[in-house]
Design an enzyme around this catalytic site. Structure first.
Site, mmCIF file in Angstrom:
data_model
loop_
_atom_site.group_PDB
_atom_site.id
_atom_site.type_symbol
_atom_site.label_atom_id
_atom_site.label_comp_id
_atom_site.label_asym_id
_atom_site.label_seq_id
_atom_site.Cartn_x
_atom_site.Cartn_y
_atom_site.Cartn_z
ATOM 1 N N ASP A 1 -9.382 -3.832 -5.231
ATOM 2 C CA ASP A 1 -8.718 -3.010 -4.151
ATOM 3 C C ASP A 1 -9.181 -1.700 -4.677
ATOM 4 O O ASP A 1 -9.134 -1.109 -5.766
ATOM 5 C CB ASP A 1 -7.269 -2.956 -4.643
ATOM 6 N N HIS B 1 -9.915 -10.255 3.082
ATOM 7 C CA HIS B 1 -9.088 -9.223 4.000
ATOM 8 C C HIS B 1 -7.645 -8.847 4.157
ATOM 9 O O HIS B 1 -6.884 -10.160 4.042
ATOM 10 C CB HIS B 1 -9.924 -9.752 6.007
ATOM 11 N N SER C 1 0.543 -1.213 0.143
ATOM 12 C CA SER C 1 0.050 0.025 0.308
ATOM 13 C C SER C 1 1.305 1.090 -0.058
ATOM 14 O O SER C 1 1.540 1.357 -0.973
ATOM 15 C CB SER C 1 -1.178 0.224 1.187
#
Length: 325
Positions: free
Chosen positions: A271, A300, A139
């Protein structure tokens, strides 16, 4: 592979002062001090994991252990917390880091730029200069990984793997459109309730609450992430998030082009932080790049089985690199 992970895999927890900030480092493997280890058994490569936001390194332990096993236990796998996202438990020894001679004064250690300098200071002071590096960013950790390549070309990074990379147009993404007003304008209104509600909680209650959450997420409780309910850490995570929305806008094509042979991008078709159109744009603009897409629905981020699958896949990507070590 599951049976291998269930075997005893050493994970050493340290808290060090890095740039004057308490920093949690989780070290998977028997090597805990690479700087002072001059023996012939010292590995030639370090796998270095930079988390997303919040930067709770304990959440990545299952992935680190799975990756350590998948790479035949030949190389250390370290996870670093973000500055301000970890506080040492009461009574825990905090190690002092040597000063980074190349470091400039960090005016905003908890912001985007400060977090990059924080990681650079750690690598320059805690890892031998000649040690090869594989940097794995998840991320916003992917953005920090690119910034490391840009600002520290002297570091011997042989591969940088960007998992679900939030490296552009964060505020325009589906989740970004929701998060931007919350993080940029309304977060101040949440600070006081956050402190009033969580600060008085006894440690035992926090412990039980976090253990319950980790059980629901199928994460081993080897390192309870007490910082999940620490107001200081949550406020810093929200502050970093607000900066991400404002600063992670334009993709750094110059850095990507310069380091493209070292880079592996892995996007998710579902995403909501970096949607498939961002993957399509990358494939179009860098057709020669190693840019991949996870077609199935992403569970998750911290489901154990998903960590195992990701570790096996990353180890396969690194097979040629690691065979040369």
């Amino acid at each position: 592979m599951d049976s291998e992970i269930k075997e005893e895999i050493p994970v050493h927890e340290e808290f060090i002062l890095c740039c004057g900030v308490e920093t949690q480092v989780l070290k998977c493997g028997p090597w805990t001090d690479l700087i002072n280890n001059q023996s012939g058994t010292r590995p030639k490569l370090l796998i270095f994991i930079i988390p997303g936001n919040p930067g709770f390194s304990a959440m990545y332990v299952p992935f680190a252990k799975a990756l350590y096993s998948a790479t035949k236990r030949r190389f250390p796998v370290w996870i670093i917390s973000h500055a301000g996202h970890a506080l040492a438990p009461r009574g825990k020894k905090i190690l002092k880091s040597s000063e980074d001679p190349n470091a400039e004064e960090i005016k905003d250690i908890y912001g985007v730029r400060g977090q990059v300098e924080h990681k650079l200071a750690f690598l320059r002071t805690q890892v031998p200069k000649e040690m090869k590096l594989v940097v794995i960013g998840h991320s916003i950790g992917s953005y920090f990984s690119l910034e490391i390549l840009k600002h520290a070309p002297e570091l011997p990074v042989i591969r940088s793997i960007l998992l679900f990379p939030t490296i552009e147009r964060m505020s325009e993404s589906p989740k970004g459109r929701f998060a931007t007003p919350l993080l940029c304008w309304l977060r101040y209104a949440l600070y006081v309730p956050c402190y009033l509600l969580l600060k008085p909680w006894p440690e035992k209650i926090k412990f039980l609450a976090i253990r319950m959450v980790l059980q629901m997420m199928d994460i081993p409780r080897e390192f309870l992430c007490m910082n999940m309910l620490e107001p200081f850490c949550l406020v810093n995570a929200a502050y970093l998030g607000s900066q991400e929305m404002r600063e992670v806008v334009k993709r750094d094509d110059e850095t990507i082009k310069e380091h493209l042979p070292k880079l592996i991008f892995y996007y998710g078709a579902t995403d909501s932080w970096c949607p498939k159109e961002y993957y399509d744009d990358m494939k179009k603009d860098f057709p020669e790049g190693d840019i991949r897409l996870c077609e199935k629905k992403i569970p998750h981020a911290f489901v154990m089985s998903f960590f195992q699958e990701m570790a096996d896949m990353v180890a396969d990507w690194l097979k040629d690199d690691l065979s040369k070590m």
